[in-house]
Structures are given as structure tokens and as C-alpha cells.
Design a protein around this motif. Structure first.
Motif, PDB file in Angstrom:
ATOM      1  N   GLU A 292       0.826  -1.213   0.000  1.00  0.00           N
ATOM      2  CA  GLU A 292       0.000   0.000   0.000  1.00  0.00           C
ATOM      3  C   GLU A 292       0.862   1.265   0.000  1.00  0.00           C
ATOM      4  O   GLU A 292       0.491   2.268  -0.597  1.00  0.00           O
ATOM      5  CB  GLU A 292      -0.987   0.006   1.177  1.00  0.00           C
ATOM      6  CG  GLU A 292      -0.390  -0.157   2.562  1.00  0.00           C
ATOM      7  CD  GLU A 292      -0.350  -1.612   3.009  1.00  0.00           C
ATOM      8  OE1 GLU A 292      -0.058  -2.492   2.177  1.00  0.00           O
ATOM      9  OE2 GLU A 292      -0.616  -1.868   4.199  1.00  0.00           O
TER      10      GLU A 292
ATOM     11  N   VAL B 278     -18.788  -5.456  -2.913  1.00  0.00           N
ATOM     12  CA  VAL B 278     -18.157  -4.143  -2.791  1.00  0.00           C
ATOM     13  C   VAL B 278     -18.227  -3.474  -4.154  1.00  0.00           C
ATOM     14  O   VAL B 278     -17.698  -3.994  -5.133  1.00  0.00           O
ATOM     15  CB  VAL B 278     -16.690  -4.282  -2.343  1.00  0.00           C
ATOM     16  CG1 VAL B 278     -16.007  -2.932  -2.300  1.00  0.00           C
ATOM     17  CG2 VAL B 278     -16.615  -4.971  -0.990  1.00  0.00           C
TER      18      VAL B 278
ATOM     19  N   PRO C  94      -4.734   0.432   2.984  1.00  0.00           N
ATOM     20  CA  PRO C  94      -3.925  -0.192   4.034  1.00  0.00           C
ATOM     21  C   PRO C  94      -4.444  -1.589   4.404  1.00  0.00           C
ATOM     22  O   PRO C  94      -5.639  -1.878   4.288  1.00  0.00           O
ATOM     23  CB  PRO C  94      -4.060   0.758   5.223  1.00  0.00           C
ATOM     24  CG  PRO C  94      -4.489   2.055   4.634  1.00  0.00           C
ATOM     25  CD  PRO C  94      -5.287   1.723   3.419  1.00  0.00           C
ATOM     26  N   ASP C  95      -3.530  -2.400   4.862  1.00  0.00           N
ATOM     27  CA  ASP C  95      -3.832  -3.789   5.175  1.00  0.00           C
ATOM     28  C   ASP C  95      -5.076  -3.934   6.062  1.00  0.00           C
ATOM     29  O   ASP C  95      -5.964  -4.737   5.786  1.00  0.00           O
ATOM     30  CB  ASP C  95      -2.606  -4.423   5.840  1.00  0.00           C
ATOM     31  CG  ASP C  95      -2.776  -5.919   6.041  1.00  0.00           C
ATOM     32  OD1 ASP C  95      -3.392  -6.556   5.167  1.00  0.00           O
ATOM     33  OD2 ASP C  95      -2.303  -6.434   7.064  1.00  0.00           O
TER      34      ASP C  95
ATOM     35  N   VAL D 241      -7.575  -1.950   6.551  1.00  0.00           N
ATOM     36  CA  VAL D 241      -8.805  -1.585   5.840  1.00  0.00           C
ATOM     37  C   VAL D 241      -9.158  -2.666   4.818  1.00  0.00           C
ATOM     38  O   VAL D 241     -10.315  -3.067   4.681  1.00  0.00           O
ATOM     39  CB  VAL D 241      -8.651  -0.215   5.137  1.00  0.00           C
ATOM     40  CG1 VAL D 241      -9.920   0.159   4.393  1.00  0.00           C
ATOM     41  CG2 VAL D 241      -8.273   0.863   6.147  1.00  0.00           C
TER      42      VAL D 241
ATOM     43  N   VAL E 257     -12.660  -4.699   4.404  1.00  0.00           N
ATOM     44  CA  VAL E 257     -13.436  -4.682   3.157  1.00  0.00           C
ATOM     45  C   VAL E 257     -13.687  -6.113   2.668  1.00  0.00           C
ATOM     46  O   VAL E 257     -14.797  -6.467   2.271  1.00  0.00           O
ATOM     47  CB  VAL E 257     -12.717  -3.838   2.079  1.00  0.00           C
ATOM     48  CG1 VAL E 257     -13.379  -4.022   0.714  1.00  0.00           C
ATOM     49  CG2 VAL E 257     -12.716  -2.366   2.472  1.00  0.00           C
TER      50      VAL E 257
END
Lengths: 256, 434
Positions: free
Chosen positions: A76, A96, B393-394, B396, B400
Motif C-alpha cells: 500500500e 463491494v 492499508p492492510d 482496511v 473490506v
């Protein structure tokens, strides 16, 4: 100016198996590099290692991106710094929506850069332009990410994400595989529309046909985890007519 | 321990229960006699092997104190933003007319059990306690013996009611130490269609109390019911529930069960496909965290030919939580052309979380299609990388993907307002925006 990407003697493994065996590659802003090679040569691995795929361990060498060492960064953090990988097999995320996913990614990257987050309404405006890049209407944003998408739709979705996230370094991993001619045109046009003097592309492909649409400045041939030949765009044409054996010394089975 | 409940029964029989019609009195009497004989289930009982109710048995639960302080504003968080849905509200087991707005429509009767019995003492005799086996579990017997009141819904032949009817059972801030035994009877006559939302909620965070509830749904020919059951008791509370559905020819029952509250939770959902060409769709989602124990037992009785059942239960278990899933499908010899599919999937978010899953198919007909599948897994590393490679980020990304796992069953709720309400509830719990 420092190069955008500078890879020096890169070694990477999956478990005990070494896949990359000393890669050297320099990519400057404004350039398009094609990475070609037979199946199993390590070209997809190279793209995934640059993006930080957790399945691979870097065992030696370095990947410098804008003078930072990428190998110490989480995937990320690399994305937030402007690295983007268009997946060969994009992942389906049922439930999603594309809109939520893209807005989350966009805002996470903004947050990491100290910018304010964009609310859903402003994001819709921003999307309108980006959707044109892949010739899509807004309906696609309400569908679940890649869920039930055709092969071509998945690849277009990758290009849409790239258009929204505006990376400095875009890695396209076999983006042409499984595309019909129409989808190939849309994807290639998208990439060309997003080309800028301050970004660069590394296009991983097995075949020359994508390179008719996305014209590379440099072509590198990977074999057994090393770059065995580099040249200009004409090298791709040569590979198309001669195959890979003359470089790798190994006859390749016909690709499916 | 058993005596305590017998004394409660005797107190009920001596006063309020005294107004009950004779048939109900004898039903209660039989139920308490049955309970006295069996007592509470123990781990030696196969049906309760993974679910210890010892903490419930040990606790000296008294009758409900009142919960009179609850006002309309307290209910707002539990109305899903749909104040307009007709609702029946019970606080600590007592009906609150001042907080309720019963549905009013031609052909639809929604009332308390007390009202229904007063209006027509013999009217429910052939239905109440006739669908559920009164001693299906010791808790069912206890409910039958002790339920002081409840809800009766009757949709007359051909009645179609478009809004969800919300049954809201609230444990107040004074619920600590009390036991509630609410009772629901739903009669859906021929070709009638209704949506039911049955919620169990708590105003206290960790209050320890017991909800022991029974719901019977009798479906006439060609009727249609969508039943959403939302269990969000206090995480210190105990919830035992039994839902029994009886389905006549051509009826369609669709259930969504969301379990996210309670310290010890057991829900039995049984449906009997009594006639040919009936259909039952059972969807479930359970979310465990902390030390929660959430047990779902489902049973589908394929008694007749040409019926279809489709079942998907999913669990998300974090921390030290424990899920139990038992899915029974019984196919009688005459139930040819049965089409039954059962799926249970559990996602374990921590090393200490666990699931006991047991499919149980007993098939006595030879021309049927019956399948079951159970999977237990962790979050997929590759999917995680996909999200992270986009800058997410991991932590999050994990949330999800966890939500995505849940969304597949949430998407099966056909009533859009209910679906979006529950979607929001699950997103909030999992920390995922919209």
C-alpha cells in the motif's frame, strides 16, 4: 535527475525457488518499456515483486524508485508513492461496488500524501472523465468489483483504476491476455491517453500484438530470471518472427 | 434450578395466566411437566454438544422488572431509519402500546397474544403451539409454559401487505438478571404475502439477561413470507430462539437470519415442507467477536415431492468467538424430486476463533438432488494484495474483504429497504463505510 525506477541485481524467490536471478533495469520518466519472454521466464514475477506481492521474497539487490528503496515498503505504501500494477488476473470482490472500492483507494492515496479526502459527490464528477478513457458509462460503478465481469471488462477496469489513481510507474502484467480485438483497442487507447512526460510504463507481455498499439521505447527479453537482451521496438518484431529460442536456447512449447 | 421456573409457572397460572382459555392452560401445564422431567440440556445431549448452556442454568433469572423508563427516543437506533414500518414493541417482555404502531390494513390483523385470546378465546387453539413441537427443546417447553404475552399476526386469504412488519423486542437498561419468554404466532393464509422483521435488541451494553423466544409461522397454499430475524442482544446476554415454519403447497418462505449479539446464542430454525411444490430459502449470517458463542441449528423437513430448499449460512468469527452450525435435511421416502442444497462457510479472523460445523442429511427417497458443502477459511492473501496494491492499508483491506464475504448473503434479501438497513448494520459492525 534520478531515474524513476532503478533495479540493480535483483534476486527474488518463492519459498526455496529462485525466480529472478539478477535483474538490472532502469526506467526514466516518459518511457515505455516492454518486458517480453517465454512462459516461466519470470516476467510476471518481476512486475509483482516491484508492486510488493507478499508471496515473493527479495533475496538480493535493490529496487530504487524515486530514490526510495521499495523493498522495505508495504504494497500500500508503494501504491501511495505512485506505483500501480494492472493485474493479469484481477480479483473479484463480491458485494463491494466499484465506486466504493475506487473512492477508498483514491482517498487512501490522498490521505497518505497529506491531501483532503474527496466526498462521494465530487468523486462522481472526477469519475466522469476517467470513465471516458475506457469508453464506459457510469453503470459499471454500481457493480461489484470485477464480480461476474468478462475477461475484457476486468482488464478495462484495471485501466480505469489506473486512470483514477494516476500512478507515476504503471506495471501492466499481461494486460493483453484474454482480450478480444475490441477490448485490446480500448485498453491500449486508455494507456496511450494516460501517457505523460512524468510517468512511465513497464508492459509485461508474451506477444507482440499489444506493442502495435502501445509502442515501446525499449524492449527487454527475460529468460530464466535474467534480462538476456535489450533493444528498441524492432526487437519485438524480431521476436514475433523468430520466437524466443534464438535467445534462450530452449524451444518453447506453443503457448495456448 | 428447575424448581425456580416451575414456581414462576405456578405464579403465572395463579394470576394473569388464569384468564387464559382452558386449551392454553393445559398446553402450559403439559409444557412445564415436560420441562420438569427433562430439565435443561447438557453437553451429553447430542443436540447441545458444542453449546454449553451451563451459565444460563446456573443463573437465578427472575421475572422481568418492567423497563418502564424506555421512551420512543431509545428506539430510534433500532428502527433502521424506517419509522413508518408498522411495529409491535415489547420492552422486557411486556407489550408497549405507547411505543407501537400496529399495522392497519384490510385483511391484516396484528395484535398481542392477550388481545387475540380475549377477542376469540378458541380462535388460536388449532394453531398456537401446534406447529412447533411443544417440547422441541427444554427451552421451547419453558417458553410455552411461561410466555405471558406475545404477538399474533394473521394475514387473511389473498392479503398482500407491502411494508415490513417490525417486531421489536427490547431489553431495557434494567434487564439485568431477568428472563423473557416472548412468543410469536404468524398465520399467513392462502395466497397472502407479508414481510416480517423480527429484532432482538438491548439498551445496555453488557447486561446479562435471558431471552427465550419461540416463533411459529403457518403458511397457507401459495403464500409468501420474507422473514428477517435480527439478533443483536447485549454481548453479555443470552438468547435462545426457536422458529418453526409449516408450509402448505406452493408456498415460498425466505428467511434471513442475522446473529451478532449475545454471549451465548442458540437459534433453531425448522421448516416443514408439508405439501408438494413448496420452497424454502434460508440465508444466515453470524458475526462473533470477544467470547461470543453463536449456534445455528436448522432443519428442513422434505415431507412431500417436488419441493426445493436452498440454504446458505455464513459466519465471521473474530477473537475467541465460537460458531456452531448444524444443518439437518430430512427427505421422506415419498419426497421424490427433492432439490436441496446446503452451504455453510465460515471465515476465521483470528487463531483463537473456531467453528463446529455439522451437515446432517438423511435421505430416504431415491430420485433427489441433495448437496451440502462446508468451508472454513481465512482471508485470502491474494485478494488482500489486490486491495493493498491500490493503496488501501492492510487493516482496511481486511475489513473490506470481510464485508465482501458477508455481502454475498446480504444480497439475498429481496426486500430492498430491509436489505439496505441490514447492510448498513453489518457495515457498521465491520467498520466499512458505504
Amino acid at each position: 535527475m534520478a531515474p524513476l525506477l532503478e533495479i540493480k541485481d535483483l534476486h527474488a524467490s518463492v519459498g526455496d525457488k529462485e525466480i529472478l536471478k539478477g535483474i538490472n533495469l532502469t526506467v526514466n520518466a516518459g518511457e515505455v518499456h516492454a518486458i517480453m519472454g517465454p512462459n516461466g521466464s519470470g516476467k510476471s514475477t518481476l512486475a509483482q515483486v516491484i508492486a510488493g506481492h507478499p508471496a515473493y521474497t527479495v533475496t538480493g539487490g535493490e529496487i530504487r524508485y524515486l530514490d526510495q528503496d521499495l523493498t522495505d515498503m508495504d504494497p500500500e505504501e508503494r501504491a501511495q508513492a505512485g506505483v500501480f500494477l494492472a493485474f493479469q488476473y484481477p480479483v473479484e470482490i463480491p458485494g463491494v461496488t466499484n465506486a466504493y472500492f475506487l473512492r477508498s483507494a483514491y482517498n487512501e492515496i490522498r490521505k497518505a500524501r497529506g491531501l483532503e479526502e474527496v466526498d462521494p459527490i465530487d468523486f462522481v464528477d472526477l469519475l466522469e472523465e476517467k470513465l471516458k478513457v475506457v469508453e464506459w458509462g457510469p453503470d459499471i460503478m454500481q457493480r461489484a468489483v470485477n464480480s461476474g465481469f468478462s475477461g475484457g471488462e476486468k482488464k478495462r477496469n484495471e485501466i480505469l483504476q489506473m486512470a483514477v489513481l494516476e500512478p507515476k510507474l504503471a506495471l501492466l502484467d499481461e494486460t493483453d491476455s484474454g482480450l478480444d480485438i475490441d477490448a485490446l483497442r480500448i485498453v491500449a487507447n486508455g494507456v496511450n491517453a494516460l501517457k505523460r512526460p512524468d510517468n512511465a510504463y513497464v508492459v509485461v507481455t508474451h506477444y507482440q500484438r499489444l506493442l502495435n498499439h502501445i509502442v515501446p521505447d525499449f524492449v527487454h527479453v527475460l529468460a530464466d530470471g535474467q534480462i538476456v537482451k535489450s533493444g528498441g521496438k524492432e526487437l519485438a518484431l524480431e521476436l514475433e518472427s523468430k520466437g524466443y529460442e534464438w535467445l534462450t536456447g530452449v524451444a518453447e512449447a506453443t503457448a495456448s | 434450578m428447575i424448581d425456580r421456573y416451575v414456581r414462576q409457572y405456578e405464579a403465572l397460572a395463579a394470576n394473569g395466566g388464569g384468564r387464559a382459555p382452558d386449551w392454553l392452560k393445559s398446553l402450559r401445564r403439559a409444557a412445564i411437566d415436560g420441562f420438569r422431567e427433562t430439565g435443561f440440556p447438557s453437553g451429553r445431549d447430542e443436540e447441545w454438544r458444542f453449546t454449553s448452556v451451563a451459565p444460563i442454568v446456573r443463573t437465578d433469572f427472575g421475572p422481568a422488572a418492567g423497563g418502564g423508563a424506555v421512551v420512543a427516543a431509545d428506539l430510534q437506533p433500532f428502527l433502521f431509519g424506517h419509522d413508518e414500518w408498522p411495529r409491535m414493541v415489547f420492552v422486557d417482555g411486556r407489550y408497549r402500546a405507547d411505543l407501537s404502531s400496529p399495522a392497519a390494513a384490510a385483511g391484516l390483523q396484528v395484535s398481542t397474544l392477550a388481545e387475540a385470546l380475549a377477542a376469540d378465546p378458541k380462535g388460536l387453539e388449532t394453531e398456537f403451539g401446534r406447529h412447533v413441537v411443544p417440547d422441541a427443546t427444554p427451552f421451547t417447553a419453558l417458553n410455552t409454559a411461561l410466555a405471558p404475552d406475545g404477538v399474533v399476526i394473521r394475514a387473511a386469504r389473498g392479503t398482500v401487505f407491502a411494508q415490513p412488519i417490525h417486531l421489536l423486542f427490547v431489553a431495557s437498561r434494567e434487564a439485568e438478571g431477568a428472563a423473557f419468554h416472548p412468543r410469536v404466532l404468524v398465520l399467513v393464509e392462502r395466497e397472502a404475502r407479508i414481510q416480517l422483521v423480527e429484532s432482538y435488541v438491548s439498551l445496555g451494553d453488557r447486561a446479562r439477561y435471558l431471552t427465550n423466544t419461540v416463533c411459529e409461522i403457518a403458511m397457507g397454499e401459495g403464500s409468501w413470507v420474507e422473514h428477517s430475524r435480527i439478533q443483536r442482544e447485549s454481548e453479555g446476554g443470552y438468547h435462545i430462539g426457536f422458529t418453526q415454519v409449516s408450509q402448505a403447497r406452493d408456498s415460498h418462505y425466505r428467511s434471513f437470519s442475522l446473529a451478532m449479539g449475545g454471549a451465548i446464542v442458540r437459534h433453531n430454525l425448522h421448516t416443514r415442507l408439508n405439501a408438494p411444490n413448496t420452497e424454502a430459502l434460508l440465508y444466515g449470517l453470524y458475526l462473533g467477536r470477544g467470547d461470543q458463542l453463536i449456534d445455528n441449528h436448522t432443519t428442513i423437513f422434505h415431507d412431500q415431492p417436488n419441493c426445493r430448499s436452498w440454504e446458505v449460512y455464513k459466519g465471521i468469527l473474530d477473537d475467541r468467538s465460537h460458531g456452531v452450525f448444524n444443518g439437518k435435511i430430512f427427505v421422506k421416502p415419498e419426497a421424490q424430486k427433492t432439490d436441496a442444497k446446503q452451504t455453510n462457510r465460515a471465515l476465521l479472523l483470528s487463531d483463537a476463533a473456531k467453528i463446529d460445523t455439522k451437515p446432517q442429511l438423511e435421505i430416504f427417497a431415491d430420485d433427489v438432488k441433495c448437496t451440502h458443502g462446508a468451508t472454513v477459511g481465512n482471508l485470502d492473501l491474494l485478494s488482500g494484495f489486490y486491495l493493498r496494491s491500490r493503496g488501501i492499508p492492510d487493516a482496511v483491506a481486511r475489513r473490506v474483504l470481510t464485508y465482501a464475504f458477508a455481502a454475498e448473503v446480504l444480497d439475498e434479501i429481496s426486500a430492498v429497504p430491509v436489505r439496505s438497513a441490514l447492510d448498513r448494520l453489518v457495515r457498521d459492525r465491520l467498520g466499512v463505510g458505504s
